[in-house]
Design a protein around this motif. Sequence first.
Motif, PDB file in Angstrom:
ATOM      1  N   LEU A  44       0.817  -1.220   0.000  1.00  0.00           N
ATOM      2  CA  LEU A  44       0.000   0.000   0.000  1.00  0.00           C
ATOM      3  C   LEU A  44       0.849   1.266   0.000  1.00  0.00           C
ATOM      4  CD1 LEU A  44      -2.837  -1.060   2.459  1.00  0.00           C
ATOM      5  CD2 LEU A  44      -3.073  -0.616  -0.001  1.00  0.00           C
ATOM      6  N   GLU A  45       2.087   1.180   0.463  1.00  0.00           N
ATOM      7  CA  GLU A  45       2.980   2.334   0.492  1.00  0.00           C
ATOM      8  C   GLU A  45       3.683   2.585  -0.836  1.00  0.00           C
ATOM      9  OE1 GLU A  45       3.458   4.732   2.784  1.00  0.00           O
ATOM     10  OE2 GLU A  45       1.750   3.821   3.809  1.00  0.00           O
ATOM     11  N   GLU A  46       3.592   1.653  -1.790  1.00  0.00           N
ATOM     12  CA  GLU A  46       4.231   1.842  -3.092  1.00  0.00           C
ATOM     13  C   GLU A  46       3.562   3.000  -3.832  1.00  0.00           C
ATOM     14  OE1 GLU A  46       4.040  -1.881  -5.187  1.00  0.00           O
ATOM     15  OE2 GLU A  46       5.455  -2.841  -3.830  1.00  0.00           O
ATOM     16  N   ALA A  47       4.356   3.702  -4.629  1.00  0.00           N
ATOM     17  CA  ALA A  47       3.884   4.890  -5.338  1.00  0.00           C
ATOM     18  C   ALA A  47       2.640   4.604  -6.181  1.00  0.00           C
ATOM     19  CB  ALA A  47       4.994   5.460  -6.214  1.00  0.00           C
ATOM     20  N   GLU A  48       2.626   3.487  -6.867  1.00  0.00           N
ATOM     21  CA  GLU A  48       1.481   3.162  -7.741  1.00  0.00           C
ATOM     22  C   GLU A  48       0.173   3.070  -6.950  1.00  0.00           C
ATOM     23  OE1 GLU A  48       0.110  -0.322 -10.882  1.00  0.00           O
ATOM     24  OE2 GLU A  48       2.147  -0.330 -10.098  1.00  0.00           O
ATOM     25  N   ILE A  53      -4.947   5.510  -4.406  1.00  0.00           N
ATOM     26  CA  ILE A  53      -5.581   5.906  -3.148  1.00  0.00           C
ATOM     27  C   ILE A  53      -5.935   7.385  -3.176  1.00  0.00           C
ATOM     28  CG2 ILE A  53      -5.145   6.255  -0.667  1.00  0.00           C
ATOM     29  CD1 ILE A  53      -3.495   3.580  -0.828  1.00  0.00           C
ATOM     30  N   GLU A  54      -4.999   8.216  -3.618  1.00  0.00           N
ATOM     31  CA  GLU A  54      -5.253   9.660  -3.679  1.00  0.00           C
ATOM     32  C   GLU A  54      -6.276  10.006  -4.757  1.00  0.00           C
ATOM     33  OE1 GLU A  54      -1.531  11.747  -3.970  1.00  0.00           O
ATOM     34  OE2 GLU A  54      -0.740  10.735  -2.187  1.00  0.00           O
ATOM     35  N   LYS A  55      -6.153   9.398  -5.932  1.00  0.00           N
ATOM     36  CA  LYS A  55      -7.055   9.698  -7.054  1.00  0.00           C
ATOM     37  C   LYS A  55      -8.512   9.434  -6.682  1.00  0.00           C
ATOM     38  CE  LYS A  55      -8.016   8.536 -11.855  1.00  0.00           C
ATOM     39  NZ  LYS A  55      -7.600   7.782 -13.034  1.00  0.00           N
ATOM     40  N   PHE A  56      -8.757   8.340  -5.972  1.00  0.00           N
ATOM     41  CA  PHE A  56     -10.122   7.955  -5.644  1.00  0.00           C
ATOM     42  C   PHE A  56     -10.501   8.255  -4.191  1.00  0.00           C
ATOM     43  CE2 PHE A  56      -9.062   5.437  -9.360  1.00  0.00           C
ATOM     44  CZ  PHE A  56     -10.165   5.661 -10.160  1.00  0.00           C
TER      45      PHE A  56
END
Length: 65
Positions: A44-48, A53-56
């Motif tokens: 969950l901490e990976e950039a992708e 997470i941020e987008k949605f």
Amino acid sequence: MPKPAKPQIRVYITEEKDRLLKAMAGIKDSSVNAIVNEAIDRWLEEAEQKEVIEKFNLDRLDEVG
């Protein structure tokens, strides 16, 4: 009042992975649960994943609206 149970998930893995995880947990004086939770946290901490997470706005799923 008792704490509510934590959510559970079920995954299917190969017998080889099952044996390896159990052996690693024993060697590290840990548990399969702790190892899997650590792996999920790292994923969950990976950039992708952070982008999704941020987008949605997934970081706000538990907010009452």
